[in-house]
Design a protein around this motif. Structure first.
Motif, PDB file in Angstrom:
ATOM      1  N   GLY A 183       0.789  -1.231   0.000  1.00 50.66           N
ATOM      2  CA  GLY A 183       0.000   0.000   0.000  1.00 50.66           C
ATOM      3  C   GLY A 183       0.823   1.285   0.000  1.00 50.66           C
ATOM      4  O   GLY A 183       0.250   2.374  -0.045  1.00 50.66           O
TER       5      GLY A 183
ATOM      6  N   GLU B 254       0.427   4.099  -3.019  1.00 52.20           N
ATOM      7  CA  GLU B 254      -0.844   4.825  -3.118  1.00 52.20           C
ATOM      8  C   GLU B 254      -1.022   5.830  -1.975  1.00 52.20           C
ATOM      9  O   GLU B 254      -1.868   6.717  -2.059  1.00 52.20           O
ATOM     10  CB  GLU B 254      -2.032   3.866  -3.226  1.00 52.20           C
ATOM     11  CG  GLU B 254      -2.416   3.173  -1.960  1.00 52.20           C
ATOM     12  CD  GLU B 254      -3.488   2.110  -2.233  1.00 52.20           C
ATOM     13  OE1 GLU B 254      -4.362   1.947  -1.373  1.00 52.20           O
ATOM     14  OE2 GLU B 254      -3.444   1.449  -3.295  1.00 52.20           O
ATOM     15  N   ARG B 255      -0.218   5.705  -0.904  1.00 53.56           N
ATOM     16  CA  ARG B 255      -0.278   6.707   0.163  1.00 53.56           C
ATOM     17  C   ARG B 255       0.491   7.973  -0.217  1.00 53.56           C
ATOM     18  O   ARG B 255       0.293   9.017   0.368  1.00 53.56           O
ATOM     19  CB  ARG B 255       0.324   6.153   1.465  1.00 53.56           C
ATOM     20  CG  ARG B 255      -0.476   5.022   2.060  1.00 53.56           C
ATOM     21  CD  ARG B 255      -0.056   4.758   3.488  1.00 53.56           C
ATOM     22  NE  ARG B 255      -0.503   5.792   4.399  1.00 53.56           N
ATOM     23  CZ  ARG B 255      -1.726   5.879   4.898  1.00 53.56           C
ATOM     24  NH1 ARG B 255      -2.630   4.977   4.583  1.00 53.56           N
ATOM     25  NH2 ARG B 255      -2.052   6.860   5.715  1.00 53.56           N
TER      26      ARG B 255
ATOM     27  N   THR C 249       0.837  10.651  -2.441  1.00 53.37           N
ATOM     28  CA  THR C 249       0.177  11.372  -3.523  1.00 53.37           C
ATOM     29  C   THR C 249       0.510  12.855  -3.420  1.00 53.37           C
ATOM     30  O   THR C 249      -0.008  13.545  -2.550  1.00 53.37           O
ATOM     31  CB  THR C 249      -1.350  11.176  -3.431  1.00 53.37           C
ATOM     32  OG1 THR C 249      -1.728  11.344  -2.065  1.00 53.37           O
ATOM     33  CG2 THR C 249      -1.761   9.802  -3.894  1.00 53.37           C
TER      34      THR C 249
END
Lengths: 214, 214
Positions: free
Chosen positions: A72, A75-76, A78
């Motif tokens: 993950g 996607e953290r 950004t």
């Protein structure tokens, strides 16, 4: 009646989703603090205020939790501002460097990178995953003629990931990673002239990407 | 009589020196295999075939052993061929990458780099130590006009060390570090055009430095 059942099912799914997030968040905090070897499912459920049963309903074991947290990571990260190509690659790396200082998921990822032999998928460690992210932006940059045609973008993407990994480890030892954004900036000051076209070099900004670009 | 005593003292010192080397070698093997946390002075003395007393005569504790092994890394990496400046920097990195595959001291160093928070001197971790080594060659290279005057050599030296650290970690996960020399070569293929003067770029060889240069 069918509608009522469907509604109940939705509420149940929502609650299960929340529990899953609570567990992952607690696991991130425990991994960041104790590392993979030092973490235990008991520590994680205690931190989450949940039962072992709840944890095992959502995750097979500690390894599965670590894999999910590592998967993950991208996607953290950004960047606050819209960007593409080479600027995107710069912004992602610097967003990561700044955000790492306070995000328990990224802190867990930074710690877990050193213990991946204990849990990583054979065909998907964090280095590969991040290399894909940077190779994507650099490929776009090459299409936009921001990166010279002669450059092997896979190769540069790997170098970025390796350099960020090393910088993360050294700054962790020396100053709790406060210098990480500075080091990532210095990396770009070497790499940009090596890969960028003259017109791109005039445009690319190596600054804090959490500020929206003026 | 005085001469005889001096002779005996020398023999004793020689034996103590050998014991010290035996302990350090055993410690390197144990650290390479189990990491710092997983190693113990008992495992090390068993591996060395010596007593705990012998170990504690030479080393204060496990931390002191780890520090000594990490400190000794650069002097183990001695390229077979004579070189200077930029070629020296390339040769040191590639000698390290090749030699790491079979040298227990370097394997221990590669493993210990991830656990330095348990034992490193606050003012001397392995990243700093290797940065000094590369900055020295790059400074010489700049004096010899092999590296452009505008380049910040400290910055490049840090980038080399960080990139090698990350490459070491990724290749360890994927193929027992067999690809490490390839990755280090790829790093140079990006860095050399970024820092080298045109005349230097024609001359620098990125090949196996264990072969004496023809």
């Amino acid at each position: 009646m069918a509608r009522e059942l469907a509604g109940k099912r939705e509420i149940k799914q929502e609650r299960a989703g929340r529990t899953r997030v609570l567990i992952a968040r607690a696991a991130a905090e425990v991994f960041a603090e104790y590392g993979f070897a030092g973490a235990s499912v008991t520590k994680i459920t205690e931190r989450a205020g949940l039962t072992l049963g709840a944890l095992y309903f959502h995750f097979e074991n500690k390894e599965a939790l670590a894999r999910e947290i590592v998967r993950g990571q991208p996607e953290r990260v950004t960047p606050a501002r819209e960007s593409q190509g080479l600027q995107r690659a710069v912004d992602i790396s610097l967003t990561w460097a700044h955000q790492l200082l306070e995000d328990p998921y990224l802190l867990a990822g930074a710690r877990l990178v050193m213990e991946q032999d204990s849990f990583a998928d054979p065909d998907g460690n964090s280095h590969q995953q991040w290399t894909t992210v940077f190779a994507e932006s650099l490929t776009e940059a090459q299409r936009l003629r921001e990166v010279r045609a002669s450059i092997d973008v896979e190769n540069v993407a790997r170098l970025i990931v390796h350099a960020c990994t090393g910088a993360q480890m050294q700054t962790y030892l020396e100053n709790g990673r406060q210098d990480l954004p500075l080091r990532v900036g210095e990396m770009w000051s070497v790499l940009l002239p090596a890969i960028g076209t003259p017109s791109a070099l005039r445009r690319i900004r190596v600054d804090d990407p959490r500020e929206v670009m003026a």
